[in-house]
Design a protein around this motif. Structure first.
Motif, PDB file in Angstrom:
ATOM      1  N   VAL A 133     -21.576  15.177  15.097  1.00 19.03           N
ATOM      2  CA  VAL A 133     -20.833  14.079  15.725  1.00 19.03           C
ATOM      3  C   VAL A 133     -20.352  13.090  14.673  1.00 19.03           C
ATOM      4  CG1 VAL A 133     -21.025  12.121  17.309  1.00 19.03           C
ATOM      5  CG2 VAL A 133     -22.059  14.319  17.909  1.00 19.03           C
ATOM      6  N   LEU A 134     -21.229  12.778  13.701  1.00 25.43           N
ATOM      7  CA  LEU A 134     -20.863  11.837  12.639  1.00 25.43           C
ATOM      8  C   LEU A 134     -19.745  12.400  11.771  1.00 25.43           C
ATOM      9  CD1 LEU A 134     -21.303   9.243  11.028  1.00 25.43           C
ATOM     10  CD2 LEU A 134     -23.168  10.395   9.802  1.00 25.43           C
ATOM     11  N   ASP A 135     -19.863  13.672  11.401  1.00 23.88           N
ATOM     12  CA  ASP A 135     -18.811  14.293  10.584  1.00 23.88           C
ATOM     13  C   ASP A 135     -17.474  14.304  11.315  1.00 23.88           C
ATOM     14  OD1 ASP A 135     -20.440  14.736   8.436  1.00 23.88           O
ATOM     15  OD2 ASP A 135     -20.854  16.844   8.888  1.00 23.88           O
ATOM     16  N   ALA A 136     -17.526  14.564  12.628  1.00 20.87           N
ATOM     17  CA  ALA A 136     -16.285  14.593  13.410  1.00 20.87           C
ATOM     18  C   ALA A 136     -15.638  13.208  13.452  1.00 20.87           C
ATOM     19  CB  ALA A 136     -16.574  15.090  14.831  1.00 20.87           C
ATOM     20  N   ALA A 137     -16.462  12.171  13.612  1.00 21.67           N
ATOM     21  CA  ALA A 137     -15.925  10.807  13.649  1.00 21.67           C
ATOM     22  C   ALA A 137     -15.307  10.431  12.310  1.00 21.67           C
ATOM     23  CB  ALA A 137     -17.036   9.826  14.029  1.00 21.67           C
ATOM     24  N   ARG A 138     -15.972  10.797  11.229  1.00 22.77           N
ATOM     25  CA  ARG A 138     -15.427  10.492   9.903  1.00 22.77           C
ATOM     26  C   ARG A 138     -14.177  11.321   9.617  1.00 22.77           C
ATOM     27  NH1 ARG A 138     -21.228  10.193   6.651  1.00 22.77           N
ATOM     28  NH2 ARG A 138     -21.576   7.957   6.925  1.00 22.77           N
ATOM     29  N   ALA A 139     -14.186  12.594  10.029  1.00 22.38           N
ATOM     30  CA  ALA A 139     -13.021  13.453   9.800  1.00 22.38           C
ATOM     31  C   ALA A 139     -11.802  12.932  10.550  1.00 22.38           C
ATOM     32  CB  ALA A 139     -13.341  14.887  10.233  1.00 22.38           C
ATOM     33  N   ASP A 140     -12.038  12.318  11.702  1.00 20.36           N
ATOM     34  CA  ASP A 140     -10.929  11.746  12.466  1.00 20.36           C
ATOM     35  C   ASP A 140     -10.387  10.494  11.776  1.00 20.36           C
ATOM     36  OD1 ASP A 140      -9.310  11.416  15.019  1.00 20.36           O
ATOM     37  OD2 ASP A 140     -10.461   9.544  15.005  1.00 20.36           O
ATOM     38  N   ALA A 141     -11.297   9.683  11.205  1.00 20.50           N
ATOM     39  CA  ALA A 141     -10.884   8.421  10.591  1.00 20.50           C
ATOM     40  C   ALA A 141     -10.305   8.610   9.193  1.00 20.50           C
ATOM     41  CB  ALA A 141     -12.073   7.457  10.529  1.00 20.50           C
ATOM     42  N   ALA A 142     -10.777   9.633   8.463  1.00 19.81           N
ATOM     43  CA  ALA A 142     -10.427   9.785   7.044  1.00 19.81           C
ATOM     44  C   ALA A 142      -8.921   9.858   6.783  1.00 19.81           C
ATOM     45  CB  ALA A 142     -11.135  11.003   6.464  1.00 19.81           C
ATOM     46  N   PRO A 143      -8.165  10.732   7.453  1.00 21.01           N
ATOM     47  CA  PRO A 143      -6.724  10.807   7.141  1.00 21.01           C
ATOM     48  C   PRO A 143      -5.975   9.522   7.515  1.00 21.01           C
ATOM     49  CG  PRO A 143      -7.263  12.179   9.044  1.00 21.01           C
ATOM     50  CD  PRO A 143      -8.558  11.758   8.449  1.00 21.01           C
ATOM     51  N   ARG A 144      -6.424   8.851   8.580  1.00 22.53           N
ATOM     52  CA  ARG A 144      -5.763   7.597   8.965  1.00 22.53           C
ATOM     53  C   ARG A 144      -6.053   6.499   7.941  1.00 22.53           C
ATOM     54  NH1 ARG A 144      -7.899   5.510  13.162  1.00 22.53           N
ATOM     55  NH2 ARG A 144      -9.641   6.931  13.547  1.00 22.53           N
ATOM     56  N   PHE A 145      -7.282   6.471   7.439  1.00 23.46           N
ATOM     57  CA  PHE A 145      -7.639   5.500   6.403  1.00 23.46           C
ATOM     58  C   PHE A 145      -6.841   5.778   5.128  1.00 23.46           C
ATOM     59  CE2 PHE A 145     -10.414   4.443   2.741  1.00 23.46           C
ATOM     60  CZ  PHE A 145     -10.481   3.064   2.909  1.00 23.46           C
ATOM     61  N   ALA A 146      -6.776   7.066   4.723  1.00 19.55           N
ATOM     62  CA  ALA A 146      -6.042   7.431   3.510  1.00 19.55           C
ATOM     63  C   ALA A 146      -4.562   7.079   3.647  1.00 19.55           C
ATOM     64  CB  ALA A 146      -6.220   8.920   3.232  1.00 19.55           C
ATOM     65  N   ALA A 147      -3.996   7.304   4.839  1.00 26.15           N
ATOM     66  CA  ALA A 147      -2.574   6.990   5.055  1.00 26.15           C
ATOM     67  C   ALA A 147      -2.326   5.494   4.948  1.00 26.15           C
ATOM     68  CB  ALA A 147      -2.142   7.508   6.431  1.00 26.15           C
ATOM     69  N   ALA A 148      -3.260   4.686   5.490  1.00 26.61           N
ATOM     70  CA  ALA A 148      -3.098   3.234   5.418  1.00 26.61           C
ATOM     71  C   ALA A 148      -3.165   2.747   3.973  1.00 26.61           C
ATOM     72  CB  ALA A 148      -4.186   2.551   6.259  1.00 26.61           C
ATOM     73  N   VAL A 149      -4.080   3.318   3.194  1.00 22.76           N
ATOM     74  CA  VAL A 149      -4.193   2.929   1.778  1.00 22.76           C
ATOM     75  C   VAL A 149      -2.953   3.382   1.013  1.00 22.76           C
ATOM     76  CG1 VAL A 149      -5.509   3.245  -0.348  1.00 22.76           C
ATOM     77  CG2 VAL A 149      -6.712   2.967   1.830  1.00 22.76           C
ATOM     78  N   THR A 150      -2.494   4.594   1.286  1.00 23.31           N
ATOM     79  CA  THR A 150      -1.307   5.122   0.610  1.00 23.31           C
ATOM     80  C   THR A 150      -0.092   4.245   0.880  1.00 23.31           C
ATOM     81  OG1 THR A 150      -2.160   7.386   0.695  1.00 23.31           O
ATOM     82  CG2 THR A 150       0.213   7.124   0.413  1.00 23.31           C
ATOM     83  N   GLN A 151      -0.008   3.719   2.093  1.00 28.67           N
ATOM     84  CA  GLN A 151       1.115   2.830   2.429  1.00 28.67           C
ATOM     85  C   GLN A 151       1.108   1.591   1.535  1.00 28.67           C
ATOM     86  OE1 GLN A 151       1.090   1.522   6.485  1.00 28.67           O
ATOM     87  NE2 GLN A 151       2.951   0.318   6.294  1.00 28.67           N
ATOM     88  N   HIS A 152      -0.062   1.008   1.314  1.00 29.40           N
ATOM     89  CA  HIS A 152      -0.142  -0.171   0.448  1.00 29.40           C
ATOM     90  C   HIS A 152       0.060   0.210  -1.018  1.00 29.40           C
ATOM     91  CE1 HIS A 152      -1.190  -3.368   3.257  1.00 29.40           C
ATOM     92  NE2 HIS A 152      -1.895  -2.480   3.926  1.00 29.40           N
ATOM     93  N   MET A 153      -0.326   1.435  -1.377  1.00 29.52           N
ATOM     94  CA  MET A 153      -0.036   1.905  -2.733  1.00 29.52           C
ATOM     95  C   MET A 153       1.471   1.967  -2.940  1.00 29.52           C
ATOM     96  SD  MET A 153      -3.016   4.847  -2.941  1.00 29.52           S
ATOM     97  CE  MET A 153      -2.262   5.743  -4.304  1.00 29.52           C
ATOM     98  N   GLY A 154       2.201   2.328  -1.884  1.00 28.43           N
ATOM     99  CA  GLY A 154       3.652   2.333  -1.964  1.00 28.43           C
ATOM    100  C   GLY A 154       4.203   0.937  -2.187  1.00 28.43           C
ATOM    101  N   ARG A 155       3.582  -0.068  -1.552  1.00 31.82           N
ATOM    102  CA  ARG A 155       4.000  -1.455  -1.790  1.00 31.82           C
ATOM    103  C   ARG A 155       3.837  -1.834  -3.249  1.00 31.82           C
ATOM    104  NH1 ARG A 155       0.881  -5.532   1.827  1.00 31.82           N
ATOM    105  NH2 ARG A 155       2.288  -6.952   0.695  1.00 31.82           N
ATOM    106  N   LEU A 156       2.839  -1.231  -3.894  1.00 33.65           N
ATOM    107  CA  LEU A 156       2.575  -1.516  -5.311  1.00 33.65           C
ATOM    108  C   LEU A 156       3.444  -0.653  -6.226  1.00 33.65           C
ATOM    109  CD1 LEU A 156      -1.323  -1.778  -5.073  1.00 33.65           C
ATOM    110  CD2 LEU A 156       0.316  -3.653  -5.304  1.00 33.65           C
ATOM    111  N   GLU A 157       4.390   0.053  -5.621  1.00 35.69           N
ATOM    112  CA  GLU A 157       5.351   0.882  -6.362  1.00 35.69           C
ATOM    113  C   GLU A 157       4.646   1.857  -7.294  1.00 35.69           C
ATOM    114  OE1 GLU A 157       8.590  -1.253  -8.040  1.00 35.69           O
ATOM    115  OE2 GLU A 157       8.815  -2.603  -6.325  1.00 35.69           O
ATOM    116  N   MET A 158       3.687   2.595  -6.683  1.00 30.85           N
ATOM    117  CA  MET A 158       2.967   3.621  -7.451  1.00 30.85           C
ATOM    118  C   MET A 158       3.634   4.982  -7.291  1.00 30.85           C
ATOM    119  SD  MET A 158      -1.035   2.521  -6.847  1.00 30.85           S
ATOM    120  CE  MET A 158      -1.599   3.733  -8.045  1.00 30.85           C
ATOM    121  N   GLY A 159       4.941   4.984  -7.022  1.00 30.23           N
ATOM    122  CA  GLY A 159       5.671   6.238  -6.908  1.00 30.23           C
ATOM    123  C   GLY A 159       5.229   7.008  -5.684  1.00 30.23           C
ATOM    124  N   GLY A 160       5.081   8.321  -5.848  1.00 30.66           N
ATOM    125  CA  GLY A 160       4.645   9.163  -4.728  1.00 30.66           C
ATOM    126  C   GLY A 160       3.149   9.372  -4.707  1.00 30.66           C
ATOM    127  N   ALA A 161       2.377   8.514  -5.391  1.00 32.66           N
ATOM    128  CA  ALA A 161       0.924   8.678  -5.453  1.00 32.66           C
ATOM    129  C   ALA A 161       0.313   8.521  -4.061  1.00 32.66           C
ATOM    130  CB  ALA A 161       0.318   7.657  -6.410  1.00 32.66           C
TER     131      ALA A 161
END
Length: 413
Positions: free
Chosen positions: A219-247
């Motif tokens: 159950v814990l792994d499933a909850a984290r697996a659901d949150a992980a890509p959304r968390f990564a996408a949110a961080v990647t969006q702010h990385m884009g604000r920092l003009e880190m290219g396609g990182a």
């Protein structure tokens, strides 16, 4: 970080997992204890049986030693106690004793009280005292009559005290220690005598706990697996604000062997860094530069916001290799983060420095002893434009000062 961002979606699953992990640990420890006891050496087992037999032969009970000590004190000194009670009774109640003397005093005062009421008050007070003396006289008589001296009872009590004191010397110093020692010995003997049955029951408990833990881990792994890509996408969006290219940031979750499970979960969570699209994501700590790591961390902290339990953040080299529009974007993200944290930034960029609520200059100076010292000075509103101008052009020229004031006014506005 992932759990903090996911909030209740992971918190409930993590709490259930932690409880199951603790129960599984306790069940495994009990099974190990039973197996260890079953493998006890013959000498250790013989010692436990001897201790159990010796204590059970006396069969002490809680509080008995203190009660017996008090009884013995009375029985051994029965004659002295009876004589003392008898002497007290005689002094109070015998002819011409304290009670009679008090009665004479009361009568004398009562006779004269008609001439002075004060004497009547004295008489009343002595009369009350007389009641107390009569009660004590009666009680000392009863106590004297109740004292018995039986040599056989005394001998039995002395023998019992000797037996209890022997246990205290061997297993004390308190009777609680003796009883605890008995329980420990009885448990060891019982474990060995019923080893097979106890081990079977303990193994069943372990199996049940492990199944509960495995379910909670899923159950814990499933909850984290659901949150992980959304968390990564949110961080990647702010990385884009920092003009880190396609990182991109990738949140990787890998299952661990049961032996590697901890209270935090049955899987490892690692942040990977993909420098550009089509490139392989690798561990952030190994592939990213110092400046990139700082900017990724900045993006993560902005995404965490108030979920982050760290109050103060210090960024150094976050502006390494940055200039132009990227510097402005970096300053905007730092300002966003400052809404939920105290943010300290070591920077050489005017675009970043101008956004700070407070601006400090750090420089080395010659100390009084001739040794170099570090000076930290907060700039006033009047001094700040000159420092911003120096950061822009290396010197406070009219043009750089005008530009610095324009930047400060733009931020404040």
């Amino acid at each position: 970080m992932l759990d903090a961002w996911a909030g209740e979606a992971v918190a409930d699953a993590l709490a259930a997992y932690e409880a199951a992990f603790s129960q599984a640990d306790a069940a495994a420890a009990e099974l190990a204890r039973i197996r260890e006891a079953g493998a006890s050496t013959s000498a250790k087992l013989d010692e436990a049986r001897f201790v159990l037999q010796r204590i059970d032969a006396v069969s002490p009970r809680e509080g008995e030693y203190e009660e017996l000590a008090a009884d013995l004190a009375r029985v051994e000194h029965a004659e002295t106690l009876a004589m003392a009670a008898n002497a007290a009774h005689g002094a109070l109640a015998s002819e011409g004793g304290a009670v009679d003397a008090l009665g004479v005093a009361v009568s004398a005062l009562d006779a004269a009280a008609r001439h002075d009421g004060k004497l009547g008050e004295y008489a009343d007070a002595l009369r009350e005292a007389g009641y107390v003396l009569e009660d004590i006289a009666r009680e000392t008589r009863d106590y004297r009559d109740s004292v018995e001296f039986d040599p056989e009872v005394l001998s039995q009590q002395q023998e019992r005290m000797a037996a209890l004191q022997g246990l205290l010397r061997a297993h004390g110093p308190r009777m609680e220690d003796v009883l605890a020692c008995r329980e420990e010995a009885a448990d060891l003997v019982s474990l060995v005598d019923d080893a097979a049955e106890r081990e079977r029951v303990a193994q069943q408990a372990v199996d049940r706990a492990e199944q509960t833990l495995a379910d909670a881990a899923s159950v814990l792994d499933a909850a984290r697996a659901d949150a992980a890509p959304r968390f990564a996408a949110a961080v990647t969006q702010h990385m884009g604000r920092l003009e880190m290219g396609g990182a991109q940031l990738v949140c990787s979750i890998q299952a661990l062997d049961r032996s590697a499970w901890t209270k935090t979960g049955a899987s490892s969570v690692e942040f990977l860094f993909r420098p550009g699209s089509g490139m392989q994501a690798r561990p952030l700590a190994r592939i990213a530069s110092g400046g990139e790591v700082s900017r990724v961390m900045l993006a993560i902290k902005v995404v965490l916001g108030e979920s982050d339990d760290v109050d103060t953040l210090v960024f150094d080299e976050v502006d390494a290799g940055v200039g132009g529009s990227t510097a402005v974007a970096l300053a905007d993200v730092l300002a966003d983060l400052a809404r939920t944290h105290q943010v300290l930034v070591v920077t050489h960029l005017a675009q970043v420095a101008v956004r700070g609520h407070a601006h400090y200059v750090v420089r080395k100076v010659d100390g009084a002893s001739g040794m170099p010292e570090t000076e930290l000075r907060r700039l006033s509103a009047q001094d700040r434009p000159a420092e911003i101008a120096r950061m822009l052009s290396g010197d406070a020229t009219d043009a750089s000062l005008a530009h610095a004031r324009e930047m400060i006014e733009a931020v404040q506005g």
